[in-house]
Design a protein around this motif. Sequence first.
Motif, PDB file in Angstrom:
ATOM      1  N   ARG A  60       0.834  -1.208   0.000  1.00 23.60           N
ATOM      2  CA  ARG A  60       0.000   0.000   0.000  1.00 23.60           C
ATOM      3  C   ARG A  60       0.869   1.258   0.000  1.00 23.60           C
ATOM      4  O   ARG A  60       0.581   2.229  -0.704  1.00 23.60           O
ATOM      5  N   ILE A  63       2.308   1.772  -3.520  1.00 25.07           N
ATOM      6  CA  ILE A  63       1.294   2.265  -4.449  1.00 25.07           C
ATOM      7  C   ILE A  63       0.961   3.730  -4.174  1.00 25.07           C
ATOM      8  O   ILE A  63       0.880   4.541  -5.102  1.00 25.07           O
ATOM      9  N   LYS A  67       1.594   6.666  -6.887  1.00 28.44           N
ATOM     10  CA  LYS A  67       0.484   7.480  -7.404  1.00 28.44           C
ATOM     11  C   LYS A  67       0.709   8.959  -7.149  1.00 28.44           C
ATOM     12  O   LYS A  67       0.449   9.792  -8.017  1.00 28.44           O
ATOM     13  N   GLN A  70       3.267  10.138  -9.583  1.00 32.58           N
ATOM     14  CA  GLN A  70       2.695  10.195 -10.925  1.00 32.58           C
ATOM     15  C   GLN A  70       1.803  11.430 -11.086  1.00 32.58           C
ATOM     16  O   GLN A  70       1.811  12.074 -12.137  1.00 32.58           O
ATOM     17  N   LYS A  75       7.677   9.583 -11.978  1.00 36.78           N
ATOM     18  CA  LYS A  75       7.595   8.156 -12.269  1.00 36.78           C
ATOM     19  C   LYS A  75       8.377   7.376 -11.230  1.00 36.78           C
ATOM     20  O   LYS A  75       9.456   7.796 -10.818  1.00 36.78           O
ATOM     21  N   GLY A  94      -0.073  -8.487  -8.503  1.00 38.92           N
ATOM     22  CA  GLY A  94      -0.268  -7.683  -9.707  1.00 38.92           C
ATOM     23  C   GLY A  94       0.330  -6.285  -9.632  1.00 38.92           C
ATOM     24  O   GLY A  94       0.110  -5.466 -10.521  1.00 38.92           O
ATOM     25  N   ILE A  95       1.107  -6.018  -8.605  1.00 39.33           N
ATOM     26  CA  ILE A  95       1.713  -4.697  -8.450  1.00 39.33           C
ATOM     27  C   ILE A  95       2.713  -4.431  -9.568  1.00 39.33           C
ATOM     28  O   ILE A  95       2.886  -3.299 -10.003  1.00 39.33           O
ATOM     29  N   ASP A  96       3.350  -5.486 -10.063  1.00 37.25           N
ATOM     30  CA  ASP A  96       4.310  -5.307 -11.148  1.00 37.25           C
ATOM     31  C   ASP A  96       3.651  -4.757 -12.413  1.00 37.25           C
ATOM     32  O   ASP A  96       4.314  -4.190 -13.270  1.00 37.25           O
ATOM     33  N   ALA A  97       2.329  -4.886 -12.528  1.00 32.30           N
ATOM     34  CA  ALA A  97       1.610  -4.304 -13.666  1.00 32.30           C
ATOM     35  C   ALA A  97       1.329  -2.816 -13.448  1.00 32.30           C
ATOM     36  O   ALA A  97       1.136  -2.073 -14.400  1.00 32.30           O
ATOM     37  N   LEU A  98       1.325  -2.390 -12.190  1.00 32.97           N
ATOM     38  CA  LEU A  98       1.078  -0.981 -11.855  1.00 32.97           C
ATOM     39  C   LEU A  98       2.364  -0.170 -11.764  1.00 32.97           C
ATOM     40  O   LEU A  98       2.412   0.984 -12.167  1.00 32.97           O
ATOM     41  N   ILE A  99       3.376  -0.774 -11.160  1.00 33.00           N
ATOM     42  CA  ILE A  99       4.672  -0.115 -10.980  1.00 33.00           C
ATOM     43  C   ILE A  99       5.715  -1.007 -11.644  1.00 33.00           C
ATOM     44  O   ILE A  99       5.896  -2.152 -11.220  1.00 33.00           O
TER      45      ILE A  99
END
Length: 114
Positions: A60, A63, A67, A70, A75, A94-99
């Motif tokens: 958390r 993320i 965010k 961003q 980045k 699935g965090i690797d898809a977000l960061i």
Amino acid sequence: MSISFQDISENLRRISISGRLDIAGTDEIATTFAALAASAKRRVVVDLSAVSFLASIGIRALIANAKALQQRGGKMVLLVSDNPSVTMTLEITGIDALIPMFSDAAEAEKAASA
């Protein structure tokens, strides 16, 4: 828990975290992590190579800071090196898809700077 940083260039900062990112560990570094990620540097590599455990509260924090960065036009990328437990946790959630996540420091810095 330990957190430190190194300014790689004018716009790139590496934040290194070591220890357990569980409730106690995340609470211990949360304010410093947020301050380092919110600096004037617009690109951040978060080095999780020395993190021995990554709990949901640590995810958390990653993320939230990604965010916030961003939203300011910056980045964040993650450097996991050879850390299978952290890599697996980030992939399963699935965090690797977000960061974006990298095992090579040079690749992480290049991606953060892109």
